[in-house]
Structures are given as structure tokens and as C-alpha cells.
Design a protein around this motif. Structure first.
Motif, PDB file in Angstrom:
ATOM      1  N   SER A 172       0.642  -1.151   0.067  1.00  0.00           N
ATOM      2  CA  SER A 172       0.160  -0.062  -0.094  1.00  0.00           C
ATOM      3  C   SER A 172       0.863   1.171   0.010  1.00  0.00           C
ATOM      4  N   HIS A 173       1.987   1.117   0.767  1.00  0.00           N
ATOM      5  CA  HIS A 173       2.733   2.503   0.783  1.00  0.00           C
ATOM      6  C   HIS A 173       4.051   2.495  -0.048  1.00  0.00           C
ATOM      7  N   ASP A 174       4.184   1.520  -0.940  1.00  0.00           N
ATOM      8  CA  ASP A 174       5.321   1.339  -1.747  1.00  0.00           C
ATOM      9  C   ASP A 174       6.569   1.426  -0.898  1.00  0.00           C
ATOM     10  N   ARG A 175       6.726   0.374  -0.094  1.00  0.00           N
ATOM     11  CA  ARG A 175       8.042   0.602   0.808  1.00  0.00           C
ATOM     12  C   ARG A 175       8.778  -0.695   0.860  1.00  0.00           C
ATOM     13  N   ILE A 176      10.088  -0.462   1.434  1.00  0.00           N
ATOM     14  CA  ILE A 176      10.729  -1.885   1.681  1.00  0.00           C
ATOM     15  C   ILE A 176      10.605  -1.993   2.937  1.00  0.00           C
ATOM     16  N   PHE A 177      10.503  -3.294   3.264  1.00  0.00           N
ATOM     17  CA  PHE A 177      10.576  -3.647   4.758  1.00  0.00           C
ATOM     18  C   PHE A 177      11.493  -4.937   5.079  1.00  0.00           C
ATOM     19  N   PHE A 178      12.082  -4.377   6.145  1.00  0.00           N
ATOM     20  CA  PHE A 178      13.438  -5.441   6.655  1.00  0.00           C
ATOM     21  C   PHE A 178      12.489  -6.160   7.817  1.00  0.00           C
ATOM     22  N   VAL A 179      12.194  -7.414   7.632  1.00  0.00           N
ATOM     23  CA  VAL A 179      11.599  -8.089   8.869  1.00  0.00           C
ATOM     24  C   VAL A 179      12.692  -8.977   9.383  1.00  0.00           C
ATOM     25  N   GLY A 221      12.827  -6.230  -5.899  1.00  0.00           N
ATOM     26  CA  GLY A 221      11.545  -5.498  -5.417  1.00  0.00           C
ATOM     27  C   GLY A 221      11.016  -4.411  -6.181  1.00  0.00           C
ATOM     28  N   PHE A 222      11.843  -3.679  -6.702  1.00  0.00           N
ATOM     29  CA  PHE A 222      11.277  -2.513  -7.404  1.00  0.00           C
ATOM     30  C   PHE A 222      11.645  -2.566  -8.920  1.00  0.00           C
ATOM     31  N   ARG A 223      10.996  -3.352  -9.543  1.00  0.00           N
ATOM     32  CA  ARG A 223      11.106  -3.460 -11.081  1.00  0.00           C
ATOM     33  C   ARG A 223       9.627  -4.005 -11.475  1.00  0.00           C
ATOM     34  N   LYS A 224       9.627  -3.663 -12.908  1.00  0.00           N
ATOM     35  CA  LYS A 224       8.438  -3.986 -13.582  1.00  0.00           C
ATOM     36  C   LYS A 224       7.129  -3.604 -12.715  1.00  0.00           C
ATOM     37  N   THR A 225       6.453  -4.515 -12.428  1.00  0.00           N
ATOM     38  CA  THR A 225       5.065  -4.139 -11.884  1.00  0.00           C
ATOM     39  C   THR A 225       5.268  -3.927 -10.132  1.00  0.00           C
ATOM     40  N   LYS A 226       6.633  -4.455  -9.660  1.00  0.00           N
ATOM     41  CA  LYS A 226       6.580  -4.425  -8.316  1.00  0.00           C
ATOM     42  C   LYS A 226       7.117  -3.178  -7.713  1.00  0.00           C
ATOM     43  N   ASN A 227       6.417  -2.636  -6.762  1.00  0.00           N
ATOM     44  CA  ASN A 227       6.662  -1.445  -6.192  1.00  0.00           C
ATOM     45  C   ASN A 227       6.919  -1.526  -4.808  1.00  0.00           C
ATOM     46  N   SER A 228       7.055  -2.782  -4.029  1.00  0.00           N
ATOM     47  CA  SER A 228       7.466  -2.835  -2.563  1.00  0.00           C
ATOM     48  C   SER A 228       8.315  -4.212  -2.495  1.00  0.00           C
ATOM     49  N   SER A 229       8.945  -4.091  -1.674  1.00  0.00           N
ATOM     50  CA  SER A 229      10.012  -5.045  -1.376  1.00  0.00           C
ATOM     51  C   SER A 229      10.073  -5.937   0.235  1.00  0.00           C
ATOM     52  N   TYR A 247      20.863  -3.495   7.965  1.00  0.00           N
ATOM     53  CA  TYR A 247      20.611  -3.268   6.700  1.00  0.00           C
ATOM     54  C   TYR A 247      19.582  -2.117   6.374  1.00  0.00           C
ATOM     55  N   ALA A 248      18.475  -1.847   7.039  1.00  0.00           N
ATOM     56  CA  ALA A 248      17.772  -0.539   6.960  1.00  0.00           C
ATOM     57  C   ALA A 248      18.457   0.508   7.037  1.00  0.00           C
ATOM     58  N   GLU A 249      19.317   0.348   7.713  1.00  0.00           N
ATOM     59  CA  GLU A 249      20.210   2.006   7.877  1.00  0.00           C
ATOM     60  C   GLU A 249      21.141   2.056   6.662  1.00  0.00           C
ATOM     61  N   ARG A 250      21.582   0.937   6.140  1.00  0.00           N
ATOM     62  CA  ARG A 250      22.436   1.020   5.038  1.00  0.00           C
ATOM     63  C   ARG A 250      21.549   1.469   3.891  1.00  0.00           C
ATOM     64  N   GLU A 254      22.410   4.502   1.503  1.00  0.00           N
ATOM     65  CA  GLU A 254      22.907   4.263   0.067  1.00  0.00           C
ATOM     66  C   GLU A 254      21.714   4.416  -1.042  1.00  0.00           C
ATOM     67  N   TYR A 255      20.609   4.402  -0.652  1.00  0.00           N
ATOM     68  CA  TYR A 255      19.589   4.458  -1.512  1.00  0.00           C
ATOM     69  C   TYR A 255      18.402   5.318  -0.945  1.00  0.00           C
ATOM     70  N   PRO A 256      18.834   6.628  -0.747  1.00  0.00           N
ATOM     71  CA  PRO A 256      17.910   7.573  -0.084  1.00  0.00           C
ATOM     72  C   PRO A 256      16.452   7.508  -0.628  1.00  0.00           C
ATOM     73  N   GLN A 257      16.304   7.370  -1.930  1.00  0.00           N
ATOM     74  CA  GLN A 257      15.187   7.535  -2.767  1.00  0.00           C
ATOM     75  C   GLN A 257      14.025   6.514  -2.000  1.00  0.00           C
ATOM     76  N   TYR A 258      14.454   5.383  -1.382  1.00  0.00           N
ATOM     77  CA  TYR A 258      13.568   4.352  -0.959  1.00  0.00           C
ATOM     78  C   TYR A 258      12.912   4.510   0.314  1.00  0.00           C
ATOM     79  N   ASP A 259      11.809   4.339   0.648  1.00  0.00           N
ATOM     80  CA  ASP A 259      11.008   4.563   1.992  1.00  0.00           C
ATOM     81  C   ASP A 259      11.232   3.265   2.530  1.00  0.00           C
ATOM     82  N   VAL A 260      11.786   3.235   3.751  1.00  0.00           N
ATOM     83  CA  VAL A 260      12.343   1.832   4.411  1.00  0.00           C
ATOM     84  C   VAL A 260      11.703   1.526   5.749  1.00  0.00           C
TER      85      VAL A 260
END
Ligand code: F6P
Length: 337
Positions: A172-179, A221-229, A247-250, A254-260
């Protein structure tokens, strides 16, 4: 079983002692029930030892009847309680434990626990010549010589349920989650939950090189139709350069464009009603522990391999690292494109 031990136990004045030790795992109660009932069925008596080796040192012991283990097969945790005993790692502690065994007329010991607990059993068995049987009880699934440990399947299912929920918000939020999941030094929970939830990647201790290929993981995660990871990460209790936060801090740097975001599942992975698989596994292993005693086995862990019961000498179960099946890594990689 030696004639002397068989006579002792059948004379009704000797007991099989049972304890749970280390981190609790769902299915331990089913194992306590199985050991108690199989023992009584075969003419033996059982004493439950509370709080693991601590209770053996402080003499917290009570006879278990078939009724005492009624209605526990479906309960998580352990009715005998558990502990990580510092005292039992010392010769003085083990001496007291042996004195309790003598006082309580306990002849043999069945230990349900993980690596540390079986290491304790091994040392104690050698020092005092006590027949010990181990049952693999840990959510980590990291004991060598058995395909599965009691509690692993339940924890895996709990993780899957949680990650499915995280997926909804991640998408829903187009985010990367580290679980972050448990497992200590073993990646079984992370690798298999990643496959089961369709996660984009797993970062596991057994595959550290891949763990640094953040770009690949994120790209998936962020390719083609995917917008979250979703990336599942094994906890890293000893190493600060690991775990979901690291990993989230990195990625943030390193990739400030993503919402983590990070989600650490923690101890909820250890609780809850055991899965059917864990109940069946615990019942089989518990019953087999009594069979093993009757066959004069000692200082072995009961395991299951290719669906067959096996006896694994403590030395093997503890010392060897249980390898993760590399094909699982390939499966995840291929399916997460
Ligand atoms: O060994 C089981 C386990 O849950 C590990 O996965 C985890 O690292 C550890 O126990 C946590 O231990 P505690 O509950 O003592 O913090």
C-alpha cells in the motif's frame, strides 16, 4: 537397557527425570506428554524437573502422572518451565544436580532443548555416568542429524502469518520492509519463511556474501510491476553488522530514494499453540525416547531423518553445523524476479 537399569526402573523406586531447557518452543508440552505416557505405558515412573537444569540443582521436582499431562498437547510454552542455567555450566552446579538425582531416585534423564541444553546433558552424562537422552526442542532448527526440531514448524507458520500482514502495508505504501526473525546463527526460519511468503530476499548467516548484495535485493523488489519489497533477515545477536536495523540503515544511506521500515518479530515467534506437525513430531520423538532407553541407548539425541526416527550421538548433534540446503537459496532467487 542394561538389566540392572531395567530392574531399577521397574522396581518402581526409580524414576526417569524429564526437563525442558533453553528457549521454550511450541510442542515441548506435547513431548513431555509423550515421554510421560510412553514411560508409564512401559512400566516406568517419571519425575518432572522444573526450570530446566536450575530445578535439578535446587530440587524442584515432582512426579508426573498420566493425568498431569492431560490437555497439554495443544498448549505452547512448557508446563515444566525452562531456564538457561548458568549454575549448571559449573562443576559445583552439576555436582548439586547429581545429588538431587540421587535424592529423588532419578536414574536417567530426558532433556528437551537446543544446542546449549544438549551440550549440558553431554557433559553431565560423561561426568556422572548418567544415561541421558536428548530431544531436539528449539525454533531455530539448528541441530545436526535431525531434519526438524520441535517448535520450528510452529514458529515458521507464525512468521508467515505476520509477513503476509506486513505485505499488505508494504504494498500500500510502496515501501521496503526488513523483517527480522529469530534463528540465532541459523537461517532456516528466514530462508523458508521468505519462500513461503514470496519475499524478495532472505539475508541469512549461511550465505553472508549474498547478504552484502543489497542492490540486487532491492532491485528485485522495485522492478516491472513491483513497487514494494520484503527482505527477511536472520537476527544477529553477536554481530552489530547484521540484523534488520543494520540493513535498513544502510539502505537509508545508500539508496535515499526508498522508503524503508523495519519490523522485528521478536518473541511472538516462540509462542502459540503448536502446529499439527510439531505435535506429531514431539509425540513421535517423545515415544522414541522411551524406546531408546529400553534399547540401552544413552547420550543420543532422538531425531527424524527422511521421516524415520534416528539416534544421533550428542557429540554429532552439537558439534556439527547443520547445513542449509543451497537449493532453497536458488528457489528463492528464481521465484522472486
Ligand atoms: O534459541 C531459540 C531462540 O529463540 C533464538 O532464536 C534467539 O536468539 C534466542 O532464543 C533468544 O533467547 P532469549 O529468549 O533468552 O532472549
Amino acid at each position: 537397557m542394561t538389566e540392572e537399569l531395567q530392574n531399577d526402573l521397574n522396581e518402581q523406586n526409580k524414576y526417569i527425570g524429564i526437563l525442558t531447557s533453553g528457549g521454550d518452543a511450541s510442542g515441548m508440552n506435547a513431548a513431555i506428554r509423550a515421554v510421560t505416557r510412553a514411560a508409564i505405558f512401559n512400566g516406568f515412573k517419571v519425575k518432572g524437573i522444573y526450570r530446566g537444569y536450575e530445578g535439578l540443582i535446587t530440587d524442584e521436582v515432582k512426579e508426573l502422572t498420566t493425568e498431569d499431562v492431560s490437555s497439554i498437547i495443544q498448549r505452547g510454552g512448557t508446563i515444566l518451565k525452562t531456564a538457561r542455567s548458568e549454575a549448571f555450566t559449573t562443576p559445583e552446579g552439576r555436582k548439586k544436580a547429581y545429588e538431587t538425582m540421587q535424592k529423588e531416585n532419578i536414574d536417567t534423564l530426558i532433556v528437551i532443548g537446543g544446542d546449549g541444553s544438549l551440550t549440558g546433558a553431554r557433559i553431565f552424562a560423561e561426568e556422572y555416568n548418567v544415561p541421558c537422552i536428548g530431544l531436539p526442542g528449539t525454533i531455530d532448527n539448528d541441530l545436526y542429524g535431525t531434519d526438524f526440531t520441535i517448535g520450528y514448524d510452529t514458529a515458521l507458520n507464525t512468521i508467515v502469518e505476520c509477513v503476509d500482514k506486513i505485505r499488505d502495508t508494504a504494498t500500500s505504501h510502496d515501501r521496503i520492509f526488513f523483517v527480522e526473525v529469530m534463528g540465532r546463527d541459523a537461517g532456516f526460519l528466514a530462508q523458508n519463511s521468505a519462500i513461503a511468503t514470496g519475499a524478495e530476499a532472505a539475508i541469512i548467516p549461511e550465505d553472508r556474501t549474498d547478504a552484502d548484495q543489497l542492490e540486487t535485493f532491492i532491485g528485485r523488489g522495485f522492478r516491472k510491476t513491483k513497487n514494494s519489497s520484503i527482505v527477511i533477515v536472520t537476527e544477529s545477536p553477536k554481530d552489530q553488522n547484521g540484523g534488520a536495523m543494520y540493513y535498513a540503515e544502510r539502505v537509508k544511506k545508500e539508496y535515499p530514494q526508498y522508503d524503508v521500515r523495519v519490523s522485528i518479530l521478536g518473541h511472538l515467534q516462540r509462542g502459540g499453540a503448536p502446529s499439527a506437525n510439531d505435535r506429531i513430531l514431539a509425540s513421535r520423538l517423545g515415544e522414541a525416547a522411551i524406546q531408546a532407553l529400553m534399547e540401552d541407548q544413552r547420550n543420543v539425541m532422538i531425531g527424524v531423518r527422511n521421516n524415520e526416527i534416528v539416534y544421533v550421538p550428542f557429540a554429532q548433534a552439537i558439534k556439527n553445523d547443520k547445513p542449509i540446503d543451497k537449493s532453497l537459496i536458488r528457489v528463492l532467487n528464481e521465484l522472486s524476479i
